[in-house]
Write a protein that holds these residues in place. Structure first.
Motif, PDB file in Angstrom:
ATOM      1  N   LYS A  85     -17.797 116.963 -49.650  1.00  0.00           N
ATOM      2  CA  LYS A  85     -19.192 117.130 -50.046  1.00  0.00           C
ATOM      3  C   LYS A  85     -20.122 117.138 -48.847  1.00  0.00           C
ATOM      4  CE  LYS A  85     -22.829 115.026 -52.882  1.00  0.00           C
ATOM      5  NZ  LYS A  85     -23.184 113.906 -53.796  1.00  0.00           N
ATOM      6  N   ASP A  86     -19.936 116.177 -47.937  1.00  0.00           N
ATOM      7  CA  ASP A  86     -20.854 116.022 -46.809  1.00  0.00           C
ATOM      8  C   ASP A  86     -20.255 116.421 -45.474  1.00  0.00           C
ATOM      9  OD1 ASP A  86     -22.894 114.880 -48.475  1.00  0.00           O
ATOM     10  OD2 ASP A  86     -21.718 113.033 -48.500  1.00  0.00           O
ATOM     11  N   LYS A  87     -18.932 116.474 -45.386  1.00  0.00           N
ATOM     12  CA  LYS A  87     -18.272 116.831 -44.132  1.00  0.00           C
ATOM     13  C   LYS A  87     -16.875 117.341 -44.446  1.00  0.00           C
ATOM     14  CE  LYS A  87     -16.741 112.053 -43.411  1.00  0.00           C
ATOM     15  NZ  LYS A  87     -16.781 110.877 -42.516  1.00  0.00           N
ATOM     16  N   SER A  88     -16.233 117.876 -43.432  1.00  0.00           N
ATOM     17  CA  SER A  88     -14.879 118.387 -43.577  1.00  0.00           C
ATOM     18  C   SER A  88     -13.953 117.629 -42.639  1.00  0.00           C
ATOM     19  CB  SER A  88     -14.824 119.880 -43.262  1.00  0.00           C
ATOM     20  OG  SER A  88     -15.612 120.633 -44.153  1.00  0.00           O
ATOM     21  N   ALA A  89     -12.668 117.741 -42.912  1.00  0.00           N
ATOM     22  CA  ALA A  89     -11.655 117.147 -42.038  1.00  0.00           C
ATOM     23  C   ALA A  89     -10.613 118.206 -41.726  1.00  0.00           C
ATOM     24  CB  ALA A  89     -11.003 115.943 -42.712  1.00  0.00           C
ATOM     25  N   ILE A  90     -10.216 118.268 -40.479  1.00  0.00           N
ATOM     26  CA  ILE A  90      -9.112 119.133 -40.086  1.00  0.00           C
ATOM     27  C   ILE A  90      -7.883 118.251 -39.911  1.00  0.00           C
ATOM     28  CG2 ILE A  90      -8.208 120.711 -38.348  1.00  0.00           C
ATOM     29  CD1 ILE A  90     -11.065 121.630 -37.828  1.00  0.00           C
ATOM     30  N   TYR A  91      -6.892 118.498 -40.757  1.00  0.00           N
ATOM     31  CA  TYR A  91      -5.668 117.708 -40.736  1.00  0.00           C
ATOM     32  C   TYR A  91      -4.709 118.294 -39.703  1.00  0.00           C
ATOM     33  CZ  TYR A  91      -6.887 115.924 -45.474  1.00  0.00           C
ATOM     34  OH  TYR A  91      -7.483 115.351 -46.558  1.00  0.00           O
ATOM     35  N   ASN A  92      -4.287 117.491 -38.748  1.00  0.00           N
ATOM     36  CA  ASN A  92      -3.199 117.874 -37.857  1.00  0.00           C
ATOM     37  C   ASN A  92      -1.922 117.303 -38.475  1.00  0.00           C
ATOM     38  OD1 ASN A  92      -1.182 117.961 -35.826  1.00  0.00           O
ATOM     39  ND2 ASN A  92      -2.746 118.022 -34.229  1.00  0.00           N
ATOM     40  N   LEU A  93      -1.169 118.145 -39.172  1.00  0.00           N
ATOM     41  CA  LEU A  93      -0.019 117.686 -39.943  1.00  0.00           C
ATOM     42  C   LEU A  93       1.197 117.410 -39.070  1.00  0.00           C
ATOM     43  CD1 LEU A  93      -0.384 120.113 -42.991  1.00  0.00           C
ATOM     44  CD2 LEU A  93      -1.172 117.746 -42.794  1.00  0.00           C
ATOM     45  N   HIS A  94       1.151 117.800 -37.809  1.00  0.00           N
ATOM     46  CA  HIS A  94       2.243 117.481 -36.886  1.00  0.00           C
ATOM     47  C   HIS A  94       2.033 116.110 -36.254  1.00  0.00           C
ATOM     48  CE1 HIS A  94       4.049 121.746 -36.006  1.00  0.00           C
ATOM     49  NE2 HIS A  94       4.173 121.367 -37.255  1.00  0.00           N
ATOM     50  N   LYS A  95       0.836 115.859 -35.799  1.00  0.00           N
ATOM     51  CA  LYS A  95       0.559 114.607 -35.090  1.00  0.00           C
ATOM     52  C   LYS A  95       0.000 113.510 -35.990  1.00  0.00           C
ATOM     53  CE  LYS A  95      -0.197 116.789 -30.589  1.00  0.00           C
ATOM     54  NZ  LYS A  95      -1.122 116.955 -29.438  1.00  0.00           N
ATOM     55  N   GLY A  96      -0.283 113.851 -37.255  1.00  0.00           N
ATOM     56  CA  GLY A  96      -0.812 112.845 -38.175  1.00  0.00           C
ATOM     57  C   GLY A  96      -2.208 112.388 -37.808  1.00  0.00           C
ATOM     58  N   LYS A  97      -3.055 113.332 -37.391  1.00  0.00           N
ATOM     59  CA  LYS A  97      -4.410 112.997 -36.965  1.00  0.00           C
ATOM     60  C   LYS A  97      -5.438 113.782 -37.768  1.00  0.00           C
ATOM     61  CE  LYS A  97      -3.216 111.846 -32.172  1.00  0.00           C
ATOM     62  NZ  LYS A  97      -3.485 112.157 -30.732  1.00  0.00           N
ATOM     63  N   LEU A  98      -6.651 113.246 -37.796  1.00  0.00           N
ATOM     64  CA  LEU A  98      -7.771 113.900 -38.466  1.00  0.00           C
ATOM     65  C   LEU A  98      -8.886 114.172 -37.463  1.00  0.00           C
ATOM     66  CD1 LEU A  98      -8.030 111.625 -41.643  1.00  0.00           C
ATOM     67  CD2 LEU A  98      -7.167 113.976 -41.608  1.00  0.00           C
ATOM     68  N   THR A  99      -9.522 115.326 -37.598  1.00  0.00           N
ATOM     69  CA  THR A  99     -10.722 115.638 -36.828  1.00  0.00           C
ATOM     70  C   THR A  99     -11.831 115.951 -37.820  1.00  0.00           C
ATOM     71  OG1 THR A  99      -9.411 116.593 -35.025  1.00  0.00           O
ATOM     72  CG2 THR A  99     -11.758 117.153 -35.109  1.00  0.00           C
ATOM     73  N   PHE A 100     -12.881 115.158 -37.805  1.00  0.00           N
ATOM     74  CA  PHE A 100     -13.986 115.365 -38.735  1.00  0.00           C
ATOM     75  C   PHE A 100     -14.997 116.342 -38.127  1.00  0.00           C
ATOM     76  CE2 PHE A 100     -12.281 111.268 -40.046  1.00  0.00           C
ATOM     77  CZ  PHE A 100     -12.164 111.465 -41.416  1.00  0.00           C
ATOM     78  N   VAL A 101     -15.414 117.299 -38.932  1.00  0.00           N
ATOM     79  CA  VAL A 101     -16.318 118.352 -38.467  1.00  0.00           C
ATOM     80  C   VAL A 101     -17.334 118.653 -39.570  1.00  0.00           C
ATOM     81  CG1 VAL A 101     -14.571 119.388 -36.963  1.00  0.00           C
ATOM     82  CG2 VAL A 101     -14.805 120.184 -39.326  1.00  0.00           C
TER      83      VAL A 101
END
Length: 320
Positions: free
Chosen positions: A19-35
């Protein structure tokens, strides 16, 4: 990066809007980047429209500055690549397949009252191709527990978590029990009268807490970030999907904390209860179809444990 370039995320990086932001899932490293959501809009547009063409459609200098800042961000964080032929790099197909009828099960059992035949239930779970099993024993009886573990030694169940109520002398035998049963992943002893150090075996733990103290409580802020969980969440509710739960009285439930009962294993076989009731309904309650989750950018990695109710074809959290 050239003006004629397009942009695609690497296949293991997947953008999920909220709703307010997005997340990019790195499915290899198990990390999230919020954008910002608008950055994901730009990424989506750059798959089919080159940089120069997309910039030419932007009306104001301020918006063009934001667009250029997004390009710098994407280049710096290496979430994907600027290329001339995006059609050669299609996004990952969102497919989830699993051949097993039941993936996991939790069985509660009171060794003193024995409201049902635990060994028989475990044999039924094996016939249903159950892979992962958690056995929670109250009023622990060592002889009975050894009998149960022996009965499923050659079963198709791949791994077992054993949760035991403390009893006198358990600490003297627990190491042998663990080493003689290779399917045991971990043993947790609750209501221990004292803390016992099993540092030589990390998979054995004694605690003074009770289950009612939520020693097994799943925090709502826990995440699982990998391809398997992500793909399952596209089609199912990962917490409930293909999971069987039986309380100490033999009642079949979606979760031990829920009130709804779908029958009892004393009166029917598990397979029959699964076929003749709506027990499986929550299995397909994927996060996108739950009103309370569908705007959460973490909906494909968060562990949701809420009870749900179905209203007009969609689900909502049951707060009653």
């Amino acid at each position: 990066m050239k003006e004629s370039d397009f942009y695609v995320l690497y296949s293991h990086n997947v953008a999920v809007k909220g709703k307010d932001k997005s997340a990019i899932y790195n499915l290899h490293k198990g990390k999230l980047t919020f954008v910002p959501n608008t950055l994901v809009d730009v990424v989506d547009a750059l798959r089919t429209t080159c940089i120069a063409e997309l910039r030419s459609d932007i009306a104001t200098d301020d918006d063009r500055k934001i667009f250029d800042d997004y390009l710098i961000f994407l280049e710096k964080h290496r979430l994907g690549m600027f290329i001339e032929n995006p059609e050669q790099f299609p996004p990952m197909e969102k497919i989830w397949k699993n051949p097993y009828e039941i993936i996991s099960a939790i069985t509660e059992f009171d060794c003193f009252h024995q409201h049902y035949d635990l060994t028989e239930v475990l044999m039924q779970l094996d016939q249903l191709t159950c892979n992962f099993l958690e056995i929670r024993l109250y009023n622990t009886d060592l002889d009975y527990m050894k009998k149960v573990l022996k009965a499923i030694y050659y079963s198709g169940i791949r791994s077992i978590n054993l949760v035991l109520e403390y009893m006198d002398g358990l600490e003297r035998e627990i190491t042998e029990i663990y080493t003689r049963n290779p399917k045991l992943e971990c043993i947790l002893v609750f209501k221990s009268q004292r803390e016992i150090d099993f540092s030589e075996i990390d998979s054995i733990k004694f605690t003074s807490l009770t289950l009612e103290d939520e020693v097994l409580h799943i925090d709502g802020d826990e995440y699982i970030i990998n391809t398997k969980y992500f793909m399952e969440a596209q089609h199912h509710h990962p917490y409930f999907n293909r999971k069987v739960v039986i309380d100490r009285f033999g009642n079949l439930k979606n979760d031990l904390s829920f009130r709804k009962i779908f029958g009892n294993v004393n009166g029917s076989e598990i397979a029959k209860l699964l076929a003749e009731t709506d027990y499986k309904d929550l299995w397909t309650a994927r996060p996108d179809n739950v009103i309370d989750y569908q705007n959460d950018p973490l909906r494909y990695c968060r562990i949701y444990t809420d009870n749900l109710k179905k209203v007009n074809g969609v689900y909502t959290v049951d707060k009653d």
